[in-house]
Scaffold this motif. Sequence first.
Motif, PDB file in Angstrom:
ATOM      1  N   PHE A  96     -27.377  24.352 -14.985  1.00 22.67           N
ATOM      2  CA  PHE A  96     -28.415  23.508 -15.590  1.00 22.67           C
ATOM      3  C   PHE A  96     -27.794  22.242 -16.181  1.00 22.67           C
ATOM      4  O   PHE A  96     -28.306  21.133 -15.987  1.00 22.67           O
ATOM      5  N   LEU A  97     -26.691  22.394 -16.882  1.00 23.27           N
ATOM      6  CA  LEU A  97     -26.053  21.247 -17.527  1.00 23.27           C
ATOM      7  C   LEU A  97     -25.442  20.282 -16.517  1.00 23.27           C
ATOM      8  O   LEU A  97     -25.529  19.064 -16.694  1.00 23.27           O
ATOM      9  N   VAL A  98     -24.840  20.790 -15.452  1.00 23.19           N
ATOM     10  CA  VAL A  98     -24.278  19.910 -14.421  1.00 23.19           C
ATOM     11  C   VAL A  98     -25.401  19.123 -13.745  1.00 23.19           C
ATOM     12  O   VAL A  98     -25.301  17.899 -13.564  1.00 23.19           O
ATOM     13  N   LEU A  99     -26.485  19.798 -13.389  1.00 14.87           N
ATOM     14  CA  LEU A  99     -27.611  19.092 -12.765  1.00 14.87           C
ATOM     15  C   LEU A  99     -28.210  18.066 -13.724  1.00 14.87           C
ATOM     16  O   LEU A  99     -28.581  16.960 -13.314  1.00 14.87           O
ATOM     17  N   THR A 110     -13.698  25.350 -12.904  1.00 17.63           N
ATOM     18  CA  THR A 110     -15.079  25.846 -12.969  1.00 17.63           C
ATOM     19  C   THR A 110     -16.048  24.797 -12.452  1.00 17.63           C
ATOM     20  O   THR A 110     -16.947  25.083 -11.672  1.00 17.63           O
ATOM     21  N   LEU A 111     -15.838  23.547 -12.887  1.00 17.60           N
ATOM     22  CA  LEU A 111     -16.730  22.469 -12.471  1.00 17.60           C
ATOM     23  C   LEU A 111     -16.680  22.256 -10.962  1.00 17.60           C
ATOM     24  O   LEU A 111     -17.722  22.189 -10.314  1.00 17.60           O
ATOM     25  N   TYR A 112     -15.482  22.172 -10.403  1.00 17.29           N
ATOM     26  CA  TYR A 112     -15.395  21.865  -8.974  1.00 17.29           C
ATOM     27  C   TYR A 112     -15.899  23.016  -8.112  1.00 17.29           C
ATOM     28  O   TYR A 112     -16.491  22.775  -7.049  1.00 17.29           O
ATOM     29  N   ALA A 113     -15.745  24.242  -8.580  1.00 21.31           N
ATOM     30  CA  ALA A 113     -16.350  25.374  -7.866  1.00 21.31           C
ATOM     31  C   ALA A 113     -17.871  25.263  -7.920  1.00 21.31           C
ATOM     32  O   ALA A 113     -18.557  25.489  -6.914  1.00 21.31           O
ATOM     33  N   ALA A 114     -18.405  24.887  -9.071  1.00 23.48           N
ATOM     34  CA  ALA A 114     -19.856  24.719  -9.208  1.00 23.48           C
ATOM     35  C   ALA A 114     -20.353  23.566  -8.332  1.00 23.48           C
ATOM     36  O   ALA A 114     -21.391  23.685  -7.670  1.00 23.48           O
TER      37      ALA A 114
END
Length: 115
Positions: free
Chosen positions: A11-14, A45-49
């Motif tokens: 949710f936060l990345v989007l 974590t970010l790049y996997a997401a």
Amino acid sequence: MSDAPMREPTFLVLTALAEEPRHGYAVIEDVSAMTGGRVRLRAGTLYAALDRLRAEGLIEVDREEVVQSRLRRYYRLTAAGEQSLAAETARLREQAAIADSRLRARRTEFGGAPA
């Protein structure tokens, strides 16, 4: 994407990408700022997401540039990503309204100060 509630990091990345295309480190910084430092995404974590969200069609690469001999990739929401974020935002809003209503009723029932 399924009808299951979205995980908070997703949710936060989007949400970070809803404003404008951003590169990975800018997403990490924006998520930290949005949450007052409560959520600190690690690069792995970010790049996997980001890879997962690309595979799901929720984001796409906007552009790439080389900065200090390193590739910087910018990501943006797709139309599907915007719809998914909007649906999750509506779901959270509905849940928050239910919680707020019940808390107000509780304060009234038990003589607490109204909100």
